[in-house]
Scaffold this active site. Structure first.
Site, mmCIF file in Angstrom:
data_model
loop_
_atom_site.group_PDB
_atom_site.id
_atom_site.type_symbol
_atom_site.label_atom_id
_atom_site.label_comp_id
_atom_site.label_asym_id
_atom_site.label_seq_id
_atom_site.Cartn_x
_atom_site.Cartn_y
_atom_site.Cartn_z
ATOM 1 N N HIS A 157 0.873 -1.186 0.000
ATOM 2 C CA HIS A 157 0.000 0.000 0.000
ATOM 3 C C HIS A 157 0.906 1.231 0.000
ATOM 4 O O HIS A 157 1.966 1.218 0.660
ATOM 5 C CB HIS A 157 -0.839 0.069 1.285
ATOM 6 C CG HIS A 157 -2.155 -0.645 1.249
ATOM 7 N ND1 HIS A 157 -2.690 -1.242 2.370
ATOM 8 C CD2 HIS A 157 -3.075 -0.818 0.255
ATOM 9 C CE1 HIS A 157 -3.873 -1.767 2.068
ATOM 10 N NE2 HIS A 157 -4.129 -1.540 0.792
ATOM 11 N N CYS A 255 -2.477 2.922 9.170
ATOM 12 C CA CYS A 255 -3.493 1.955 8.717
ATOM 13 C C CYS A 255 -4.699 1.951 9.651
ATOM 14 O O CYS A 255 -5.823 1.729 9.212
ATOM 15 C CB CYS A 255 -2.924 0.538 8.679
ATOM 16 S SG CYS A 255 -1.513 0.329 7.604
HETATM 17 N N1 ARG Z 1 -4.050 -7.033 6.729
HETATM 18 C C1 ARG Z 1 -4.450 -5.827 6.079
HETATM 19 C C2 ARG Z 1 -4.384 -5.999 4.570
HETATM 20 O O1 ARG Z 1 -3.445 -6.612 4.097
HETATM 21 C C3 ARG Z 1 -3.590 -4.676 6.491
HETATM 22 C C4 ARG Z 1 -4.052 -3.375 5.940
HETATM 23 C C5 ARG Z 1 -3.162 -2.253 6.329
HETATM 24 N N2 ARG Z 1 -3.714 -1.000 5.975
HETATM 25 C C6 ARG Z 1 -3.058 -0.020 5.363
HETATM 26 N N3 ARG Z 1 -3.654 1.122 5.252
HETATM 27 N N4 ARG Z 1 -1.863 -0.204 4.828
HETATM 28 O O2 ARG Z 1 -5.234 -5.556 3.831
#
Ligand code: ARG
Length: 262
Positions: A157, A255
């Site tokens: 991300h 996150c």
């Molecule tokens: N386990 C989640 C996923 O892989 C973590 C999300 C983390 N969020 C973020 N904004 N990077 O989707």
């Protein structure tokens, strides 16, 4: 924010997740509470959404909407397991009086891949959010979008590779880890943000780029102290939070936080 009542690592959708490594639930709850209290201590208002059983990643509020000037662009998740989260957040906005709430047609993991600099919306793609969602965000939110290509699966991300320190004024200050981006995107970032704070690979691995800042304060994970020193040199006060349990899911302070820009 969404309390981590149902937080767990029950499936694997990024390289940080491992269902064999247990999450300490009580510790996750206390780490999350400390993060929330840190924001409140800094004068920010925190709204909560009810956590839902069966949605262990719902704690990662950043993924469920991008809000600029009161316009809400919802999310459409790539992984089936997370798809239902988007509807809970959509309803939250409607119940809280937001009138302009639009759901995307393309895969869009919201602030996971979209970062508002105050002048342009930086938009990541490569692992989660579709490039088509970038054009959609530009039309719906009415802001210029700059697409960036992510190339390292650990930084799946945009908010694991880059964050905005100050979005006030004509020259926003950002912090990023260049190697997470394609060569072309690295050149775009260098051109747009010649003054940026540059993170090392160790700082990125400590989830230092999943920080969150308000122009005066930066909240960073414990373990990212060398990055904290660089940011402190730019005049910021640094607040460290332990996020060990959320890192087991590939998440950190940012996150867990959706920024609502009314
Ligand atoms: N386990 C989640 C996923 O892989 C973590 C999300 C983390 N969020 C973020 N904004 N990077 O989707």
């Amino acid at each position: 924010m969404c309390p981590p009542q149902h937080f767990a690592v029950e499936y694997v959708i990024n390289p940080w997740m491992n269902t064999d490594v247990p999450v300490d639930h009580a510790l996750a709850m206390s780490q999350w509470t400390t993060l929330k209290e840190t924001y409140e201590k800094l004068g920010h208002k925190v709204d909560l959404i009810d956590p839902q059983p069966g949605l262990p990643d719902m704690v990662f509020a950043a993924n469920s909407a991008t809000v600029i000037d009161g316009h809400v662009l919802g999310a459409r998740f790539r992984a089936d397991q997370r798809v239902p989260e988007a509807e809970h957040y959509r309803r939250w906005f409607l119940e809280h009086g937001y009138r302009e709430v639009t759901m995307p047609t393309c895969i869009n993991e919201a602030e996971g891949d979209f970062t508002w600099t105050g002048t342009v919306l930086l938009a990541g793609t490569g692992f989660r959010t579709d490039p088509g969602a970038h054009a959609e965000a530009q039309e719906i939110l009415g802001v210029p979008v700059v697409s960036l290509q992510l190339i390292d699966p650990r930084y799946y991300h945009l908010d694991t590779a880059l964050f905005v320190l100050d979005d006030r004024g004509p020259a926003p200050l950002i912090c990023y880890y260049p190697e997470a981006f394609s060569p072309g995107s690295q050149r775009v970032l260098a051109r747009l943000f010649p003054d940026a704070v540059i993170a090392s690979s160790a700082e990125a691995e400590a989830f230092g780029l999943n920080g969150i800042a308000d122009g005066a304060n930066a909240v960073l994970p414990v373990g990212a102290e060398t990055l904290g020193e660089k940011i402190a040199d730019r005049g910021f006060e640094i607040h460290y939070v332990d996020i060990s349990e959320f890192m087991k899911s590939g998440g950190g302070p940012k996150c867990c936080t959706m920024e609502i820009r009314d």
